[in-house]
Design a protein around this motif. Structure first.
Motif, PDB file in Angstrom:
ATOM      1  N   ALA A 167       0.873  -1.183   0.000  1.00 44.01           N
ATOM      2  CA  ALA A 167       0.000   0.000   0.000  1.00 44.01           C
ATOM      3  C   ALA A 167       0.901   1.222   0.000  1.00 44.01           C
ATOM      4  CB  ALA A 167      -0.904   0.000   1.221  1.00 44.01           C
ATOM      5  N   VAL A 168       0.586   2.189  -0.873  1.00 45.95           N
ATOM      6  CA  VAL A 168       1.418   3.369  -0.993  1.00 45.95           C
ATOM      7  C   VAL A 168       0.524   4.548  -1.379  1.00 45.95           C
ATOM      8  CG1 VAL A 168       1.951   2.850  -3.408  1.00 45.95           C
ATOM      9  CG2 VAL A 168       3.477   4.321  -2.101  1.00 45.95           C
ATOM     10  N   PRO A 169       0.735   5.707  -0.800  1.00 46.10           N
ATOM     11  CA  PRO A 169      -0.061   6.877  -1.208  1.00 46.10           C
ATOM     12  C   PRO A 169       0.005   7.072  -2.720  1.00 46.10           C
ATOM     13  CG  PRO A 169       1.215   7.393   0.749  1.00 46.10           C
ATOM     14  CD  PRO A 169       1.668   6.041   0.295  1.00 46.10           C
ATOM     15  N   ASP A 170      -1.168   7.348  -3.297  1.00 45.29           N
ATOM     16  CA  ASP A 170      -1.278   7.446  -4.756  1.00 45.29           C
ATOM     17  C   ASP A 170      -0.317   8.501  -5.297  1.00 45.29           C
ATOM     18  OD1 ASP A 170      -2.023   7.155  -7.321  1.00 45.29           O
ATOM     19  OD2 ASP A 170      -4.152   7.546  -7.010  1.00 45.29           O
ATOM     20  N   GLN A 171       0.537   8.086  -6.226  1.00 48.11           N
ATOM     21  CA  GLN A 171       1.526   8.976  -6.817  1.00 48.11           C
ATOM     22  C   GLN A 171       2.045   8.348  -8.104  1.00 48.11           C
ATOM     23  OE1 GLN A 171       5.429   8.726  -4.510  1.00 48.11           O
ATOM     24  NE2 GLN A 171       4.047   7.683  -3.100  1.00 48.11           N
ATOM     25  N   ALA A 172       2.744   9.127  -8.866  1.00 45.53           N
ATOM     26  CA  ALA A 172       3.299   8.624 -10.127  1.00 45.53           C
ATOM     27  C   ALA A 172       4.516   7.733  -9.838  1.00 45.53           C
ATOM     28  CB  ALA A 172       3.696   9.797 -11.021  1.00 45.53           C
ATOM     29  N   GLY A 173       4.768   6.822 -10.784  1.00 43.41           N
ATOM     30  CA  GLY A 173       5.994   6.030 -10.733  1.00 43.41           C
ATOM     31  C   GLY A 173       5.962   4.811  -9.842  1.00 43.41           C
ATOM     32  N   VAL A 174       4.785   4.423  -9.341  1.00 37.78           N
ATOM     33  CA  VAL A 174       4.731   3.283  -8.418  1.00 37.78           C
ATOM     34  C   VAL A 174       5.090   1.979  -9.128  1.00 37.78           C
ATOM     35  CG1 VAL A 174       3.235   1.882  -6.953  1.00 37.78           C
ATOM     36  CG2 VAL A 174       3.098   4.375  -6.861  1.00 37.78           C
TER      37      VAL A 174
ATOM     38  N   VAL B 276     -11.573  12.351   4.172  1.00 37.03           N
ATOM     39  CA  VAL B 276     -10.114  12.362   4.015  1.00 37.03           C
ATOM     40  C   VAL B 276      -9.802  12.460   2.527  1.00 37.03           C
ATOM     41  CG1 VAL B 276      -7.960  11.130   4.424  1.00 37.03           C
ATOM     42  CG2 VAL B 276      -9.845  10.973   6.073  1.00 37.03           C
ATOM     43  N   GLU B 277      -9.073  13.465   2.140  1.00 42.59           N
ATOM     44  CA  GLU B 277      -8.742  13.649   0.736  1.00 42.59           C
ATOM     45  C   GLU B 277      -7.605  12.705   0.319  1.00 42.59           C
ATOM     46  OE1 GLU B 277      -7.841  17.623  -0.182  1.00 42.59           O
ATOM     47  OE2 GLU B 277      -9.811  18.421   0.367  1.00 42.59           O
ATOM     48  N   GLY B 278      -7.640  12.305  -0.951  1.00 41.79           N
ATOM     49  CA  GLY B 278      -6.579  11.463  -1.494  1.00 41.79           C
ATOM     50  C   GLY B 278      -6.982   9.993  -1.525  1.00 41.79           C
ATOM     51  N   SER B 279      -6.097   9.183  -2.012  1.00 45.43           N
ATOM     52  CA  SER B 279      -6.339   7.735  -2.101  1.00 45.43           C
ATOM     53  C   SER B 279      -5.019   7.003  -1.939  1.00 45.43           C
ATOM     54  CB  SER B 279      -6.990   7.376  -3.448  1.00 45.43           C
ATOM     55  OG  SER B 279      -6.117   7.728  -4.521  1.00 45.43           O
ATOM     56  N   VAL B 280      -5.138   5.704  -1.759  1.00 49.66           N
ATOM     57  CA  VAL B 280      -3.969   4.834  -1.587  1.00 49.66           C
ATOM     58  C   VAL B 280      -3.993   3.782  -2.682  1.00 49.66           C
ATOM     59  CG1 VAL B 280      -2.908   3.107  -0.086  1.00 49.66           C
ATOM     60  CG2 VAL B 280      -3.807   5.205   0.900  1.00 49.66           C
ATOM     61  N   LEU B 281      -2.835   3.544  -3.273  1.00 47.16           N
ATOM     62  CA  LEU B 281      -2.713   2.463  -4.252  1.00 47.16           C
ATOM     63  C   LEU B 281      -2.458   1.157  -3.533  1.00 47.16           C
ATOM     64  CD1 LEU B 281      -0.531   3.899  -7.172  1.00 47.16           C
ATOM     65  CD2 LEU B 281      -2.944   3.293  -7.251  1.00 47.16           C
ATOM     66  N   LEU B 282      -3.249   0.119  -3.898  1.00 42.73           N
ATOM     67  CA  LEU B 282      -3.040  -1.222  -3.364  1.00 42.73           C
ATOM     68  C   LEU B 282      -2.447  -2.091  -4.470  1.00 42.73           C
ATOM     69  CD1 LEU B 282      -6.233  -1.998  -1.238  1.00 42.73           C
ATOM     70  CD2 LEU B 282      -3.898  -1.734  -0.417  1.00 42.73           C
ATOM     71  N   LEU B 283      -1.342  -2.741  -4.200  1.00 46.57           N
ATOM     72  CA  LEU B 283      -0.695  -3.647  -5.157  1.00 46.57           C
ATOM     73  C   LEU B 283      -0.698  -5.039  -4.550  1.00 46.57           C
ATOM     74  CD1 LEU B 283       0.979  -0.731  -5.102  1.00 46.57           C
ATOM     75  CD2 LEU B 283       2.207  -1.864  -6.970  1.00 46.57           C
ATOM     76  N   ASP B 284      -1.285  -5.975  -5.293  1.00 49.96           N
ATOM     77  CA  ASP B 284      -1.327  -7.372  -4.853  1.00 49.96           C
ATOM     78  C   ASP B 284      -0.590  -8.193  -5.906  1.00 49.96           C
ATOM     79  OD1 ASP B 284      -1.828  -9.872  -3.886  1.00 49.96           O
ATOM     80  OD2 ASP B 284      -4.009  -9.644  -3.785  1.00 49.96           O
ATOM     81  N   TRP B 285       0.655  -8.560  -5.593  1.00 46.21           N
ATOM     82  CA  TRP B 285       1.507  -9.227  -6.564  1.00 46.21           C
ATOM     83  C   TRP B 285       1.909 -10.604  -6.062  1.00 46.21           C
ATOM     84  CZ3 TRP B 285       5.502  -5.535  -9.286  1.00 46.21           C
ATOM     85  CH2 TRP B 285       4.810  -4.455  -9.841  1.00 46.21           C
ATOM     86  N   ARG B 286       2.149 -11.488  -6.997  1.00 49.16           N
ATOM     87  CA  ARG B 286       2.701 -12.811  -6.680  1.00 49.16           C
ATOM     88  C   ARG B 286       4.133 -12.847  -7.204  1.00 49.16           C
ATOM     89  NH1 ARG B 286      -0.011 -17.457  -6.060  1.00 49.16           N
ATOM     90  NH2 ARG B 286      -1.452 -16.145  -4.918  1.00 49.16           N
ATOM     91  N   VAL B 287       5.094 -13.105  -6.335  1.00 42.56           N
ATOM     92  CA  VAL B 287       6.502 -13.089  -6.727  1.00 42.56           C
ATOM     93  C   VAL B 287       7.175 -14.376  -6.267  1.00 42.56           C
ATOM     94  CG1 VAL B 287       6.618 -10.576  -6.593  1.00 42.56           C
ATOM     95  CG2 VAL B 287       7.252 -11.933  -4.594  1.00 42.56           C
ATOM     96  N   ALA B 288       8.322 -14.670  -6.848  1.00 41.69           N
ATOM     97  CA  ALA B 288       9.114 -15.847  -6.465  1.00 41.69           C
ATOM     98  C   ALA B 288      10.591 -15.505  -6.608  1.00 41.69           C
ATOM     99  CB  ALA B 288       8.762 -17.048  -7.346  1.00 41.69           C
ATOM    100  N   ALA B 289      11.416 -16.084  -5.748  1.00 48.16           N
ATOM    101  CA  ALA B 289      12.860 -15.847  -5.801  1.00 48.16           C
ATOM    102  C   ALA B 289      13.460 -16.626  -6.962  1.00 48.16           C
ATOM    103  CB  ALA B 289      13.518 -16.267  -4.494  1.00 48.16           C
TER     104      ALA B 289
END
Length: 820
Positions: A640-647, A676-689
């Motif tokens: 989760a990260v505050p909405d912004q460019a370049g995520v 509350v103004e603004g939004s949060v980006l939610l990223l749900d990723w599946r990763v592996a080493a």
């Protein structure tokens, strides 16, 4: 210059003359193949005989060529296999002679495999070392005491024949071990022409079996197959200037040109055809060796019990006109192939069902006398084909026996275009024809899951049949499948189902791994293509069988679960359930917690959670294979990260720095509580080493913070790593391709990227998409071998799909970036 002139020059000029004559011989365009190998051997014979004679008269000594040189077959960079044979007289004189022989060879830079032995020592070494024994079977006199050489040859052959019951099983084991190490020549993209199964070593082993007088290999086509492999090795030596037997990808076009072939595919197809002949001859020969050895061990006891007389092998009936005899399937005495066109399929089905090989004599008799099947086939012929295809692993050996004698292409003429056809894709383990049979073998395990096993098995046999034609193999295959299905007797309805299965055999796995399954347009498109629930059921089983038969990189529990989810959704649509537009998915409690934490701290918050899921198939989950654990599907990474460019490029770049492979990636905006103004980006990723253990979440977060505030130079760090660990130079991959998928979604524009996989690829793509001013709603990432196939669902800043021209422009920019 004639062969006599070349030899005369070598005799007149000594070593330097030999070198010049050898070079001239190898560069003669008019001479190649067996004539050149024989001429090179003859030239070398003359030179070595001259060296021997120049050393002065010496009794009780002879120079002997062994191995390939003994057979008179010298490739441009072949070793010289030489034996200096002596009667044990003057050791010093023999040693001096050896120096006079070996040093000139070394001085010319020729590879030399040499030994100095008495006949007794040579026989003793052969008894201890099977490779030495095989080399001596081809011993040929070059110079000196002819009687000494002849005596050794006679003794070695006698030893070999007397010891054959012991040495032949040893030779068979040696061949099997080599095949296990080197693989099968007829399927390898970079085969070893000598060591792989079906290569030159196996051809030499078959000669040794014949020399034992215990059994013999099928002669038809064997000499030609061996000659073809030798010709390819000659061209490989000339193209590379090295003594190599491995036909590497980067040399194949040059070798093909040297042989006057169209391209590297034509070259590989010739190599595969030759290897198939040798492999099949080996199977038949070793089976005969085993039968003879078994009969030798049993018959003395039987004769003693029965009071002498010839033992008659029992014949057990298997099917009409087909019996088992001595561990093989043969034709019954009453069989009439000339009046029974179904007999080849009936015999093959009976053999596969019994798990027994078809005898060579039976297959050749069928090939010589059987009448063609009428069109359409009688019902029995179609049923026997389905029985053969549904017999599991034994189907492979029986099919190969039919194919070796040309019966398959007589039954299915379209098979000729895929026979021995290479697949230049590291994901595929097999040639096209073998892949089709492997798919049928895999499908035979799924016949209890479908209502029409016959359609599943025939679709497995035909799904890639279009790869022998130009264009999209699925489209070409649909046309061929209709023709074949009608010819073998399926009615119109069944023919239509088979054509649909072939046309869309990649639909489920490609959609499941590259499209947003929450998008109604995705599910509707699949439902429209498939048509019925029964067809969907068959397509699901065919998809898994095809992937399992392709290779380990093509299927996993992760892919299986995605396909199963898609099938469930499509099945609901086909059953008439309404498909509603998706609503924004409610965040889970953990996602809600992370979103609040990200808003409170003003920076990224993440969680790593390992997941292991059972296979998608409930039957397999209920009865797992012995020793098989659920497959780890990677790690779920929630950010989760505050909405912004370049995520997107920041996250992808950090993961690439930590050598984490992205399997799936979803991004969505999560609104904050009212007021509350603004939004949060939610990223749900599946990763592996990629390898090693996973990094700690705190390290990932620290790097992500730096990437977002611009203090971490991801591009520079990845470039430094690439420079420190440069990739090996290999074959030039095909150029990347970026396309806009038409009508794939009403909610977003789908941009599909196909490119060579590389560290940081997703980072580069994410940065380019950000630079193009589009928003990535979700990404579906899949890697097949060295190929990355990624689909990005993108919208404009307002959240709507991109206009057509803008979408094409973005795709063009991505493609130019990847080509740079």
């Amino acid at each position: 210059m004639t062969s006599t002139d070349v030899t005369k020059e070598a005799e007149d000029s000594g070593p330097s003359g030999y070198a010049a004559a050898r070079l001239r011989l190898l560069t003669e365009e008019a001479r190649s193949g067996p004539p050149r190998r024989a001429a090179l051997a003859g030239l070398t014979d003359q030179w070595l005989s001259g060296l021997f004679a120049a050393a002065g008269p010496l009794r009780g000594v002879s120079l002997v060529a062994v191995g390939g040189y003994g057979r008179g077959e010298l490739s441009p960079r072949s070793d010289l296999d030489l034996l200096l044979l002596h009667d044990g007289g003057d050791d010093k004189a023999v040693a001096a002679l050896a120096d006079r022989l070996w040093y000139p060879v070394w001085d010319l830079g020729l590879a030399l495999d040499h030994s100095v032995r008495t006949p007794a020592e040579a026989r003793r070494t052969a008894g201890e070392d099977l490779k030495v024994q095989l080399g001596l079977l081809d011993a040929r006199h070059l110079a000196g005491d002819l009687g000494l050489t002849a005596g050794l040859r006679t003794a070695v052959l006698a030893d070999w024949r007397n010891q054959a019951p012991k040495r032949l099983p040893e030779l068979r084991e040696l061949c099997a071990e080599r095949a296990e190490r080197q693989g099968e020549l007829q399927y390898l993209l970079e085969p070893d022409l000598k060591e792989a199964r079906g290569g030159l070593r196996d051809a030499t082993a078959l000669r040794a079996v014949a020399a034992s007088w215990l059994a013999d290999a099928p002669r038809e086509g064997l000499a030609e197959a061996r000659r073809r492999l030798l010709d390819v090795r000659d061209a490989l030596h000339l193209a590379t200037g090295r003594a190599t037997d491995r036909l590497a990808l980067q040399e194949q076009d040059q070798v093909a040109a040297e042989l006057g072939l169209l391209d590297a595919d034509a070259l590989l197809r010739q190599v595969y055809e030759a290897a198939r002949v040798i492999s099949y001859a080996g199977d038949v020969t070793w089976r005969e060796v085993g039968r003879v050895l078994r009969s030798r061990s049993v018959r003395p006891r039987l004769r003693a019990m029965l009071g002498g007389g010839k033992q008659v092998a029992e014949r057990s009936p298997l099917a009409e006109g087909v019996v088992e005899q001595d561990g093989e399937v043969v034709l019954a005495r009453t069989a009439r192939p000339d009046r029974d066109p179904v007999l080849p399929l009936r015999a093959a089905a009976a053999a596969a069902q019994a798990g027994l090989p078809l005898s060579l004599h039976a297959v050749r008799r069928l090939a010589a006398t059987v009448r063609p099947l009428p069109a359409p086939w009688p019902a029995e012929a179609r049923e026997q084909l389905v029985t053969l295809l549904g017999s599991g692993r034994p189907t492979v050996e029986v099919w190969e026996a039919l194919e070796a004698e040309g019966l398959i292409t007589r039954l299915l003429p379209d098979w000729e275009r895929v026979r021995c056809r290479p697949q230049r894709n590291a994901v595929h383990l097999w040639t096209v024809d073998r892949h089709l049979i492997e798919t049928a073998v895999r499908a035979s395990g799924f016949t209890r899951r479908v209502h029409r096993p016959d359609l599943l098995l025939v679709a497995a046999l035909l799904h890639d049949i279009g790869k022998g034609w130009p264009g999209d193999h699925s489209v070409a295959g649909e046309t061929i499948a209709r023709d074949v299905a009608a010819r073998i007797g399926f009615d119109r309805a069944d023919t239509a189902v088979l054509a649909t299965l072939v046309r869309h055999h990649l639909l489920l796995v490609e959609t499941a791994t590259r499209r947003d399954l929450d998008d109604p347009a995705t599910v509707r498109a699949v439902a429209e293509a498939v048509g019925t629930e029964h067809t969907l059921e068959l397509l699901h089983a065919l998809t898994e069988a095809d992937a399992l038969a392709t290779g380990p990189a093509a299927w996993s529990s992760w892919r299986g679960s995605l396909v199963a989810d898609l099938v469930k959704r499509v099945s609901a649509v086909l059953a008439g359930d309404p498909l509603e537009e998706p609503e924004a998915a409610a965040p889970t409690a953990e996602q809600e917690r992370l979103a609040v934490e990200a808003f409170r701290t003003g920076g990224p918050v993440l969680a790593l959670r390992a997941q292991t899921e059972p296979p998608a198939d409930p039957e397999r989950a209920a009865a797992p294979e012995r020793g098989a654990d659920p497959e780890p599907l990677g790690v779920e990474l929630l950010i989760a990260v505050p909405d912004q460019a370049g995520v997107l490029p920041a996250v992808a770049g950090v993961l690439a720095m930590h050598r984490l492979t992205v399997r799936t990636a979803e991004l969505r905006s999560h609104p904050l509580p009212d007021g509350v103004e603004g939004s949060v980006l939610l990223l749900d990723w599946r990763v592996a080493a990629e390898y090693g253990s996973l990094p700690q979440a705190t390290r990932l977060r620290a790097d992500l913070v730096r990437a977002l505030d611009g203090t971490l130079d991801i591009a520079g760090r990845l470039a430094e790593r690439d420079a420190a660990y440069p990739r090996r130079r290999g074959v030039e991959p095909p150029p990347p391709r970026v396309t806009v998928a038409p009508a794939a979604s009403r909610l977003a524009t789908v941009i599909e990227v196909r490119a060579q996989d590389a560290p940081g690829l997703l980072f580069r793509l994410g940065r380019a998409l950000e630079g193009a001013g589009v928003q990535v709603r979700s990404a579906h990432v899949s890697t097949l071998g060295a190929n990355a196939v990624d689909a990005f669902y993108v919208t404009g800043r307002g959240g709507a799909p991109l206009p057509g021209e803008e979408a094409v422009s973005v795709a063009r920019e991505l493609e130019e970036l990847l080509r740079a």
